[in-house]
Design an enzyme around this catalytic site. Structure first.
Site, mmCIF file in Angstrom:
data_model
loop_
_atom_site.group_PDB
_atom_site.id
_atom_site.type_symbol
_atom_site.label_atom_id
_atom_site.label_comp_id
_atom_site.label_asym_id
_atom_site.label_seq_id
_atom_site.Cartn_x
_atom_site.Cartn_y
_atom_site.Cartn_z
ATOM 1 N N CYS A 211 0.816 -0.888 0.088
ATOM 2 C CA CYS A 211 0.189 0.165 0.404
ATOM 3 C C CYS A 211 0.837 1.482 0.033
ATOM 4 O O CYS A 211 0.107 2.587 -0.166
ATOM 5 C CB CYS A 211 -0.711 0.101 1.506
ATOM 6 S SG CYS A 211 0.007 -0.407 2.585
ATOM 7 N N SER B 32 9.511 2.495 5.878
ATOM 8 C CA SER B 32 8.637 2.371 5.729
ATOM 9 C C SER B 32 7.951 3.391 6.132
ATOM 10 O O SER B 32 8.702 4.129 7.126
ATOM 11 C CB SER B 32 8.199 0.898 6.993
ATOM 12 O OG SER B 32 8.604 -0.354 5.583
ATOM 13 N N GLU C 292 7.993 -1.250 10.624
ATOM 14 C CA GLU C 292 7.435 -2.270 10.757
ATOM 15 C C GLU C 292 7.902 -3.578 10.171
ATOM 16 O O GLU C 292 9.287 -3.135 9.669
ATOM 17 C CB GLU C 292 6.016 -1.958 9.952
ATOM 18 C CG GLU C 292 6.602 -1.296 8.478
ATOM 19 C CD GLU C 292 6.152 -2.350 7.518
ATOM 20 O OE1 GLU C 292 5.452 -3.469 7.863
ATOM 21 O OE2 GLU C 292 6.099 -1.896 6.636
ATOM 22 N N GLN D 23 6.153 -9.128 3.055
ATOM 23 C CA GLN D 23 4.963 -8.794 1.243
ATOM 24 C C GLN D 23 6.810 -9.238 0.427
ATOM 25 O O GLN D 23 6.570 -9.933 -0.727
ATOM 26 C CB GLN D 23 4.950 -7.411 1.894
ATOM 27 C CG GLN D 23 3.723 -6.914 2.566
ATOM 28 C CD GLN D 23 2.896 -5.613 2.938
ATOM 29 O OE1 GLN D 23 4.823 -4.892 2.945
ATOM 30 N NE2 GLN D 23 2.105 -5.096 3.082
ATOM 31 N N ALA E 131 -18.463 1.068 16.642
ATOM 32 C CA ALA E 131 -18.346 -0.254 16.801
ATOM 33 C C ALA E 131 -17.836 0.456 14.644
ATOM 34 O O ALA E 131 -17.961 -0.442 13.933
ATOM 35 C CB ALA E 131 -19.451 -1.121 16.058
ATOM 36 N N GLY E 132 -17.371 1.273 14.828
ATOM 37 C CA GLY E 132 -16.593 1.648 13.997
ATOM 38 C C GLY E 132 -15.320 1.137 13.095
ATOM 39 O O GLY E 132 -14.811 -0.005 13.906
ATOM 40 N N GLU E 133 -13.986 1.515 12.488
ATOM 41 C CA GLU E 133 -13.005 0.736 11.988
ATOM 42 C C GLU E 133 -11.866 0.727 13.633
ATOM 43 O O GLU E 133 -10.945 0.017 13.302
ATOM 44 C CB GLU E 133 -11.869 1.909 10.988
ATOM 45 C CG GLU E 133 -11.062 0.899 10.409
ATOM 46 C CD GLU E 133 -10.195 1.957 9.543
ATOM 47 O OE1 GLU E 133 -9.208 2.091 8.630
ATOM 48 O OE2 GLU E 133 -11.464 2.726 8.630
#
Lengths: 278, 416
Positions: free
Chosen positions: B57, B110, B115, B121, B191-193
């Site tokens: 990403c 990164s 990370e 990946q 209850a969002g992200e």
């Protein structure tokens, strides 16, 4: 090697080993890295426990009477008990390097005082002490170590709680075990101490009656303090089941219990106490 | 790159969070299912012998082994980055390309410094390239060495320690209160992200019971179904406070859903553990006045941001250590590679030495050489050969001094 020479050598070596262990644990604590020098810490701890047991065995063989009587001589088995009990209580917990640095630091000071000031020739009786007397001394020493650990964990709990209440994430937050772990360990040590203290106090009372120890009385401040400590730490141990006696309040109780223990021990070293051993 | 004798066969072209915005990165991202086909196309380009494509990403990068870097660059850009502006793209060749690959693998390039997701990946991208038969004697050893250098960086430096996500820091703070989460009931308000992320972290730590409270109960029910828990509406909050040990609020636009009054009914005086309240909402959904209640530990976003910043600082402190490891590993790789490049000539050396020896012996003594002369000639040949190998190895090492690599690394960082 002759026993006195061996005792001399081990008495000199032990404070160094304790100090080394404190330094290693402190370096892991200050770096907030639990695994730092872990193997070296374990090897040093085992060496220290073996050497210390060797010293006590040598004293037992060399001194004709009860080998650990007298204020400073008693500090050595107390230091060993603290180190061994802490290693046992904290064996699988995160953040043990931090509490180990502090607890072994206390053990180091006790051993240093004992090595420096305890006379070799501590003789109270020329015969081996009776079993009940040995039980009284042994269990009281280990109980004192457990009380000390409970008190130290109480101090650490309060320090960490205070830091978290002030919304600061300093070195204690990084390095100490969690509040729950500290509370659990504090209660476990208190329960252990309460049990051993019950054995030690009862054995002592029985022996005092039997040997007709001069000056012994149930109203003696030392006896009263020991009984109060036993009840006090029993309450700390059971606090998890008592409403309103929260972990924080139990920690306060453990710390005040530790203070009472120190006062009582100090009193027992005074000549006016029946417990005083010349 | 002169003295460093860079590998002219390496070219790296790409765009990342450093050079391009999210939209450009999205446009040029290559989905995993497309990877092999794209690698096949890359291998079909003139002058490209091996290829590796990494798409996450935060970056899309192509590394190729090529005899003509300039020509290959134009082809790669047309194929993989057709709509990228020139300022969104970067290209490195030789040692620069190597340094870049090593830094990317270690997570030093990164967005979240240090990370480790990038390691996985890269491994997946390597696997795809291997399936597409796009990796050979140039790129495979290089990428393997980069991965091993990255692992060293993560194990030997504090780079990967301390999380940089607020949700995870919140859970870390809770861990400092509860140790393990085996006897913990957590109430997630919203209850969002973010709420779901917190729930995931808590589940990973083994939380005993999860409750989701949300304006829309259906949404809470969905979250509860996903993570295993109970759902409730916001009006039911006071009812569940009593048995709750941890409250995490992650709601948008709701002010002070949890107040001192809500908590007072929760038996604060009777509970053994403190009640931990973590507010990740803007504006705050938990009234900061709860912090004054006895037995309550309260943290908001600013408090946790302080921990994130502290962790970031710790990671930055390890930069120098990480650089030393990367340079040492790169040095090792370059030495090995140079040695391998000279391997055919080195292999031929013993035979050549022996031929010269036979010629000299023939010229001096004819066919009837004495045994002493033969022994002397054999011993001399053997020792000269050993000395030649030693001098060659020393030359390889001296030709790639760590200091020169370090200087190149610094220059690379300055140019970033």
């Amino acid at each position: 090697m002759a026993l006195p020479a061996m005792i001399q050598a081990l008495s000199t070596l032990l404070p160094c080993l304790y100090l080394g262990l404190v330094v290693l644990c402190w370096s892991a604590f200050s770096a907030a890295d639990e695994t730092r020098l872990l193997a070296a810490r374990r090897v040093l701890l085992l060496t220290l426990l073996a050497a210390h047991t060797g010293l006590l065995a040598a004293r037992f063989a060399a001194v004709p009477g009860m080998p650990f009587l007298g204020g400073f001589a008693a500090l050595s088995p107390l230091a060993l008990s603290i180190a061994a009990l802490h290693a046992w209580f904290a064996r699988v917990e995160r953040g043990q390097a931090a509490s180990a640095a502090i607890t072994y630091g206390v053990a180091f000071l006790l051993q240093l005082a004992s090595s420096a000031f305890a006379p070799l020739e501590v003789v109270e009786a020329h015969d081996r002490p009776p079993l009940f007397y040995a039980l009284h001394v042994g269990s009281a020493l280990i109980a004192s170590a457990a009380l000390a650990i409970s008190g130290i964990d109480g101090v650490l709990y309060l320090a960490l709680y205070r830091q978290m209440r002030r919304r600061r994430f300093g070195p204690l937050f990084d390095a100490l075990p969690s509040l729950d772990q500290l509370a659990r360990r504090m209660r476990r040590a208190a329960g252990f101490a309460c049990l051993l203290l019950a054995v030690g106090v009862n054995a002592g009372i029985w022996w005092a009656h039997r040997a007709d120890v001069p000056g012994f009385s149930y109203r003696d401040p030392f006896v009263l303090a020991l009984i109060a400590l036993m009840l006090h730490f029993g309450l700390v141990a059971a606090s998890g089941f008592i409403p309103f006696l929260t972990a924080r309040r139990a920690s306060l109780a453990a710390v005040s219990g530790l203070a009472l223990l120190l006062v009582a021990l100090g009193y027992s070293l005074l000549p006016r106490s029946f417990h005083w051993v010349n | 790159m002169g003295e460093l004798s860079p590998d002219p066969r390496l070219l790296l072209v790409g765009l990342s969070h450093r050079s391009a915005g999210l939209e450009a990165r999205e446009r040029h991202a290559v989905q995993p299912v497309e990877l092999e086909a794209r690698l096949a196309s890359l291998l079909g380009l003139p002058a490209v012998q091996e290829a590796f494509l990494l798409s996450t990403c935060n970056r899309t990068e192509v590394l190729v082994a090529t005899a003509e870097p300039e020509a290959a660059r134009a082809h790669v850009e047309r194929l993989v980055f057709p709509s990228a502006r020139p300022d969104e793209l970067y290209a490195h060749t030789g040692v620069r390309a190597l340094l870049h690959v090593f830094r990317v693998a270690a997570g030093l390039d990164s967005l979240v410094l240090g990370e480790t997701q990038i390691l996985g990946q890269m491994k997946e991208a390597m696997e795809a390239a291997r399936r597409a038969k796009a990796l050979g004697s140039e790129l495979f050893p290089l990428l393997s060495q980069a991965l091993s250098a990255a692992k060293r960086v993560h194990t030997e430096t504090p780079l990967g320690r301390g999380t940089l996500s607020v949700a995870q820091v919140g859970v870390d703070v809770a861990a400092q209160v509860f140790g393990d989460f085996g006897r913990v009931q957590a109430l997630i308000v919203g209850a969002g992200e973010t709420g779901l992320l917190v729930a995931r972290h808590l589940r990973e730590r083994g939380v005993e019971r999860l409750l989701f409270a949300n304006r829309t109960v259906e949404r809470a029910a969905q979250a509860a179904a996903e993570f295993g828990g109970l759902s409730l509406g916001l009006e039911e909050l006071p009812r569940v406070i009593e048995g709750t040990h941890l409250i995490v609020a992650c709601v948008d636009g709701a002010r002070h859903l949890v107040t001192p009054r809500t908590l007072r009914g929760g038996g604060l005086q009777r509970r053994d553990r403190p009640l931990l309240c973590i507010d990740l909402s803007v504006p705050r959904a938990i009234d900061p006045a709860v912090a004054a209640l006895d037995g309550v530990l309260y943290y908001d976003l600013d408090d946790l941001a302080g921990v994130v910043e502290k962790n970031r600082g710790k990671r930055r402190e390890s930069d120098e250590e990480s650089a030393q490891i990367l340079i040492a590993e790169l040095h090792k790789y370059l030495g090995r590679r140079e040695f391998q490049a000279a391997a055919p000539q080195l292999k031929a050396l013993p035979e050549r030495f022996e031929r010269v020896r036979e010629e000299v012996l023939d010229g001096l003594f004819g066919p009837a050489s004495s045994p002493e002369a033969l022994r002397l000639a054999h011993e001399l040949t053997k020792r000269l050969l050993d000395a030649t190998f030693t001098v060659f190895k020393a030359g390889v090492r001296a030709g790639r001094s760590s200091e020169a690599l370090e200087a190149e690394y610094k220059q690379y960082l300055d140019d970033l």
